[in-house]
Design a protein around this motif. Structure first.
Motif, PDB file in Angstrom:
ATOM      1  N   VAL B  39       0.851  -1.194   0.000  1.00 10.42           N
ATOM      2  CA  VAL B  39       0.000   0.000   0.000  1.00 10.42           C
ATOM      3  C   VAL B  39       0.889   1.248   0.000  1.00 10.42           C
ATOM      4  O   VAL B  39       1.865   1.312   0.747  1.00 10.42           O
ATOM      5  CB  VAL B  39      -0.921   0.008   1.247  1.00 10.42           C
ATOM      6  N   LEU B  40       0.537   2.183  -0.848  1.00  6.12           N
ATOM      7  CA  LEU B  40       1.282   3.441  -0.886  1.00  6.12           C
ATOM      8  C   LEU B  40       0.496   4.525  -0.187  1.00  6.12           C
ATOM      9  O   LEU B  40      -0.735   4.560  -0.279  1.00  6.12           O
ATOM     10  CB  LEU B  40       1.502   3.900  -2.325  1.00  6.12           C
ATOM     11  N   ILE B  41       1.218   5.383   0.521  1.00 10.13           N
ATOM     12  CA  ILE B  41       0.603   6.615   1.022  1.00 10.13           C
ATOM     13  C   ILE B  41       1.269   7.754   0.272  1.00 10.13           C
ATOM     14  O   ILE B  41       2.484   7.938   0.348  1.00 10.13           O
ATOM     15  CB  ILE B  41       0.812   6.793   2.541  1.00 10.13           C
ATOM     16  N   MET B  42       0.461   8.469  -0.477  1.00 13.47           N
ATOM     17  CA  MET B  42       1.003   9.587  -1.242  1.00 13.47           C
ATOM     18  C   MET B  42       0.300  10.864  -0.810  1.00 13.47           C
ATOM     19  O   MET B  42      -0.730  10.818  -0.125  1.00 13.47           O
ATOM     20  CB  MET B  42       0.805   9.345  -2.740  1.00 13.47           C
ATOM     21  N   GLY B  43       0.868  11.950  -1.209  1.00 13.70           N
ATOM     22  CA  GLY B  43       0.252  13.221  -0.872  1.00 13.70           C
ATOM     23  C   GLY B  43       1.282  14.313  -0.901  1.00 13.70           C
ATOM     24  O   GLY B  43       2.493  14.024  -0.947  1.00 13.70           O
ATOM     25  N   PRO B  44       0.837  15.550  -0.877  1.00 14.96           N
ATOM     26  CA  PRO B  44       1.790  16.663  -0.939  1.00 14.96           C
ATOM     27  C   PRO B  44       2.672  16.718   0.298  1.00 14.96           C
ATOM     28  O   PRO B  44       2.345  16.129   1.325  1.00 14.96           O
ATOM     29  CB  PRO B  44       0.894  17.903  -1.015  1.00 14.96           C
ATOM     30  N   SER B  45       3.756  17.450   0.182  1.00 11.73           N
ATOM     31  CA  SER B  45       4.652  17.617   1.334  1.00 11.73           C
ATOM     32  C   SER B  45       3.878  18.283   2.474  1.00 11.73           C
ATOM     33  O   SER B  45       3.063  19.177   2.239  1.00 11.73           O
ATOM     34  CB  SER B  45       5.837  18.502   0.958  1.00 11.73           C
ATOM     35  N   GLY B  46       4.150  17.821   3.705  1.00  8.39           N
ATOM     36  CA  GLY B  46       3.495  18.410   4.863  1.00  8.39           C
ATOM     37  C   GLY B  46       2.076  17.920   5.062  1.00  8.39           C
ATOM     38  O   GLY B  46       1.317  18.477   5.864  1.00  8.39           O
ATOM     39  N   SER B  47       1.691  16.868   4.355  1.00  8.68           N
ATOM     40  CA  SER B  47       0.306  16.387   4.471  1.00  8.68           C
ATOM     41  C   SER B  47       0.123  15.442   5.662  1.00  8.68           C
ATOM     42  O   SER B  47      -0.996  15.031   5.946  1.00  8.68           O
ATOM     43  CB  SER B  47      -0.112  15.688   3.179  1.00  8.68           C
ATOM     44  N   GLY B  48       1.223  15.062   6.318  1.00  5.51           N
ATOM     45  CA  GLY B  48       1.119  14.206   7.510  1.00  5.51           C
ATOM     46  C   GLY B  48       1.493  12.759   7.263  1.00  5.51           C
ATOM     47  O   GLY B  48       1.252  11.897   8.113  1.00  5.51           O
ATOM     48  N   LYS B  49       2.100  12.496   6.110  1.00  8.50           N
ATOM     49  CA  LYS B  49       2.432  11.096   5.753  1.00  8.50           C
ATOM     50  C   LYS B  49       3.391  10.471   6.771  1.00  8.50           C
ATOM     51  O   LYS B  49       3.171   9.357   7.250  1.00  8.50           O
ATOM     52  CB  LYS B  49       3.084  11.040   4.349  1.00  8.50           C
ATOM     53  N   THR B  50       4.479  11.186   7.077  1.00  7.10           N
ATOM     54  CA  THR B  50       5.486  10.625   7.979  1.00  7.10           C
ATOM     55  C   THR B  50       4.948  10.518   9.402  1.00  7.10           C
ATOM     56  O   THR B  50       5.254   9.573  10.121  1.00  7.10           O
ATOM     57  CB  THR B  50       6.772  11.476   7.922  1.00  7.10           C
ATOM     58  N   THR B  51       4.115  11.471   9.806  1.00  2.04           N
ATOM     59  CA  THR B  51       3.490  11.393  11.136  1.00  2.04           C
ATOM     60  C   THR B  51       2.613  10.147  11.211  1.00  2.04           C
ATOM     61  O   THR B  51       2.660   9.396  12.201  1.00  2.04           O
ATOM     62  CB  THR B  51       2.652  12.658  11.410  1.00  2.04           C
ATOM     63  N   LEU B  52       1.852   9.915  10.160  1.00  2.00           N
ATOM     64  CA  LEU B  52       0.988   8.720  10.127  1.00  2.00           C
ATOM     65  C   LEU B  52       1.837   7.453  10.199  1.00  2.00           C
ATOM     66  O   LEU B  52       1.513   6.512  10.942  1.00  2.00           O
ATOM     67  CB  LEU B  52       0.144   8.740   8.835  1.00  2.00           C
ATOM     68  N   LEU B  53       2.936   7.461   9.451  1.00  2.00           N
ATOM     69  CA  LEU B  53       3.824   6.284   9.455  1.00  2.00           C
ATOM     70  C   LEU B  53       4.407   6.057  10.859  1.00  2.00           C
ATOM     71  O   LEU B  53       4.529   4.913  11.321  1.00  2.00           O
ATOM     72  CB  LEU B  53       4.949   6.493   8.434  1.00  2.00           C
ATOM     73  N   SER B  54       4.791   7.144  11.536  1.00  2.00           N
ATOM     74  CA  SER B  54       5.348   7.032  12.895  1.00  2.00           C
ATOM     75  C   SER B  54       4.324   6.455  13.857  1.00  2.00           C
ATOM     76  O   SER B  54       4.660   5.661  14.735  1.00  2.00           O
ATOM     77  CB  SER B  54       5.778   8.409  13.415  1.00  2.00           C
ATOM     78  N   ILE B  55       3.071   6.852  13.693  1.00  5.13           N
ATOM     79  CA  ILE B  55       2.012   6.332  14.579  1.00  5.13           C
ATOM     80  C   ILE B  55       1.775   4.853  14.290  1.00  5.13           C
ATOM     81  O   ILE B  55       1.700   4.029  15.214  1.00  5.13           O
ATOM     82  CB  ILE B  55       0.709   7.152  14.398  1.00  5.13           C
ATOM     83  N   LEU B  56       1.720   4.506  13.013  1.00  4.23           N
ATOM     84  CA  LEU B  56       1.475   3.106  12.657  1.00  4.23           C
ATOM     85  C   LEU B  56       2.649   2.216  13.070  1.00  4.23           C
ATOM     86  O   LEU B  56       2.477   1.026  13.335  1.00  4.23           O
ATOM     87  CB  LEU B  56       1.217   2.983  11.142  1.00  4.23           C
ATOM     88  N   GLY B  57       3.847   2.811  13.122  1.00  6.97           N
ATOM     89  CA  GLY B  57       5.034   2.050  13.510  1.00  6.97           C
ATOM     90  C   GLY B  57       5.312   2.078  15.008  1.00  6.97           C
ATOM     91  O   GLY B  57       6.387   1.688  15.452  1.00  6.97           O
ATOM     92  N   ALA B  58       4.363   2.573  15.801  1.00  5.30           N
ATOM     93  CA  ALA B  58       4.470   2.600  17.264  1.00  5.30           C
ATOM     94  C   ALA B  58       5.615   3.474  17.763  1.00  5.30           C
ATOM     95  O   ALA B  58       6.150   3.268  18.840  1.00  5.30           O
ATOM     96  CB  ALA B  58       4.622   1.184  17.821  1.00  5.30           C
TER      97      ALA B  58
END
Lengths: 370, 285
Positions: B39-58
């Motif tokens: 699954v890919l998470i795409m979106g513009p810069s600053g859209s919260g992708k890395t924050t979401l990844l950090s939450i999903l990765g505990a």
């Protein structure tokens, strides 16, 4: 994590040695102060130690030689010599004061030696004669080297010129050197020609110092008798007290500096690896493991610094006196113990502070790669 | 799709700051990712992708909502439990590779294995298989500083896989690679999802990955949205000739008053070395 800790340290050997050297230099600074102090303290009682008497007898109320004055009638030396259990006596007239050598006053233990008590003279003479006659003086070889005053030249004691006839070894101290003159000269200057200051008593075999002390105090009026150990300890304590404030201040300042350097070194070593620690945390290492990893590193650097400091200190001990003869250093392992006690916890706390910041890091740091 | 749901987010929200300065980096996001899915998470810069990844990765706790990993709600877990979960269940692949500079390739890969019950000894067979699979056999004793970007990322992937986690989270894994190496890394991650039955969740700006992904999630202003097709604006990278989405590309420069986009920083660097040469190749679109 232990493997990572050690391998990370060893992967940058120059940085590791630089960090350890920073710690070592700060330690050497403290050790140097301590070694000078220890050396001087030992040197200030060297005369007492070299005489190796069993009992020292002095004027009642006096219990020191350093910064003290004692007068005992000379017949008391003969009286003590007759006490059962006394093998031999020796006696000196003594003054604690300056001797002008090469135009500079050198604060000294001035020992007035009688020909009949030649044992009380210098224990090692490298040039000239050991026992000064009237108008003569034996000075420390270090003062001769520092001032250029040689045998045959004059020094001034109070207002009396004395000719240098011997250079003694092991008698120099920055605080108080040992200078030997004739008892006649010193007695004349002190108007105490029929007195001694201290009487050294040597016991027969199987006779204890304590027995002699009791006998002497029973049979001779107005004297104080101390065992060799008590007398030396009493003098050493007095010398320590007199120099303690300055040296303690220097040592405290040095220790604070050393502590700051140790803390800064430990913190910066860990802070440099903050990114890798954050990665380790992301990979599943717990805060406890992170703390342990940084502990290994800071303890390793501090102990390496301490080892280097020991190496430097013992090298200085061997080399410095030949270059700067007036410095007397005494280095013992006991001087390192306070350093370890102070610096190791500080290093650990500093590295834990650095590690704490890792445990509080924004997890984005591992994604941003900064 | 009937495969087991391995990672689930229920209405997660993450806020930074307070009151007037509050920012909602992730806003009421729900998703499910199954075994074997890429699954890919795409979106513009600053859209919260890395924050979401950090939450999903505990790595980061959500302000609200819950995350379920392998059937376990991790929201109330203690830090030590979360660390154990990351070691066992999640493999991370980062854009900046994040290898340990003092450790060799082999040691880097084995690094997380010490956290498992089998330990490093128990992972040696898996190490050999990963070295073989990722073509790192010859480089196993090399230090990261001597590796190319592609090799570093393969080591990072092997490290992420050593404990056989069911979830791989990858943040821009091709961002520091040229198009060829990037393609190679994408295919490795694709194979991991297919062959190892892992769930691979990848944050990327690289539109070429879309072709091999099972699903694409579009994150914008912290929320998952349906991506409209007109949000694509395809142009060609003037250096490597690859197709790049002008709207989402994060690597770009200004040349003769025009915005020029690239697939990677490597291509941008090459462009900057010879702008006149590559200038003629700029897509006129």
């Amino acid at each position: 994590m232990l493997y990572w800790s050690l391998k990370t340290l060893l992967s940058e050997p120059i940085r590791l040695i630089a960090s350890a050297m920073a710690v070592a230099v700060s330690f050497v600074l403290v050790i140097f102060f301590s070694a000078v102090f220890e050396g001087e303290s030992n040197q200030m009682v060297v005369y007492l130690e070299k005489m190796d008497a069993d009992v020292w007898v002095m004027q009642k109320g006096v219990s020191n030689m350093h910064m003290a004055s004692s007068m005992v009638w000379d017949w008391k030396a003969d009286r003590i010599a007759q006490i059962k259990g006394v093998k031999a006596v020796s006696a000196i007239l003594y003054l604690n004061g300056p001797v002008n050598i090469g135009g500079k006053d050198w604060f000294s233990y001035i020992i007035g030696v009688s020909p009949e008590y030649s044992h009380a003279g210098p224990w090692s003479v490298i040039q000239g004669k050991s026992l000064p006659d009237t108008g003569e003086v034996v000075i420390p070889d270090v003062i001769s080297r520092l001032t250029g005053v040689q045998i045959g030249e004059n020094v001034i004691l109070i207002d009396r010129p004395l000719r240098v006839v011997g250079l003694s070894r092991g008698t120099f101290s920055m605080a108080s050197s040992v200078v030997f003159v004739s008892r006649e000269d010193l007695g004349d200057l002190l108007e105490a020609g029929d007195q001694y200051s201290y009487i050294m008593v040597y016991a027969d075999p199987d006779v204890t110092a304590q027995y002699l002390i009791e006998r002497i105090e029973d049979e001779v009026d107005k004297v104080n008798a101390l065992s060799n150990g008590e007398f030396i300890e009493s003098d050493r304590q007095l010398a320590l007290q007199m120099g303690a404030e300055i040296i303690s201040m220097m040592t405290i300042l040095g220790t604070i500096m050393a502590t700051l350097i140790v803390a800064f070194t430990a913190y910066s070593v860990i802070a440099r690896k903050k990114q890798e620690l954050a990665i380790a945390r992301a990979l599943g290492f717990g805060n406890g493991q992170i703390y342990m990893a940084v502990l290994y590193q800071s303890v390793a650097i501090t102990l390496l610094g301490l080892l280097l400091a020991m190496g430097c200190a013992f090298t200085l001990l061997a080399w410095l006196p030949s270059v700067i003869p007036q410095i007397i250093l005494t280095v013992g392992f006991n001087q390192f113990i306070p350093l370890v006690v102070v610096s190791l916890p500080v290093a650990i706390m500093a590295s834990l502070a650095a590690a704490y910041t890792v445990t509080r890091l924004d997890p984005m740091i591992v994604f941003s790669g900064q | 799709m009937s495969a087991e749901v391995i990672l689930q987010a229920n209405n997660i929200t993450k806020c930074f700051g307070r009151d007037a300065s509050e920012v909602r980096a992730v806003d009421d996001v729900s998703l499910k990712i199954r075994r074997g899915e890429m699954v890919l998470i795409m979106g513009p810069s600053g859209s919260g992708k890395t924050t979401l990844l950090s939450i999903l990765g505990a790595l980061l706790s959500p302000t609200a909502g819950s995350v379920i990993v392998c059937g376990t709600d991790i929201s109330a877990m203690k830090e030590s439990e979360l660390a154990a979960l990351r070691a066992q269940k999640v493999g991370f692949v980062f854009q900046a590779f994040n290898l340990f500079e003092a450790l060799t390739v082999k040691e880097n890969i084995l690094f997380p294995a010490s956290l498992t019950a089998q330990g490093i000894k128990g992972a040696t067979a898996r190490l050999d298989a990963l070295l073989d699979k990722l073509g790192l056999n010859e480089r196993q004793n090399a230090l990261p500083s001597t590796l190319s970007g592609g090799e570093k990322q393969r080591v990072a992937i092997a490290r992420a896989m050593i404990n056989q986690p069911p979830i791989i989270l990858a943040d821009e894994p091709t961002g520091n690679l040229d198009s060829h190496k990037g393609q190679e890394v994408m295919m490795i991650l694709h194979d991991i999802a297919r062959d190892d039955d892992c769930a691979v969740l990848m944050v990327t700006h690289d539109p070429r990955v879309e072709e091999i992904a099972d699903r694409v999630l579009w994150l914008e202003d912290g929320s998952l949205r349906d991506r409209k097709s007109e949000l694509h604006s395809w142009v060609l990278d003037p250096v490597c000739g690859m197709r790049v989405d002008e709207w989402t590309a994060t690597v770009y420069t200004e040349f003769e008053n025009r915005k020029v986009v690239f697939c990677s920083t490597r291509c941008l660097e090459r462009f900057n070395e010879e702008p006149e040469f590559y200038g003629d190749r700029i897509d006129p679109k």
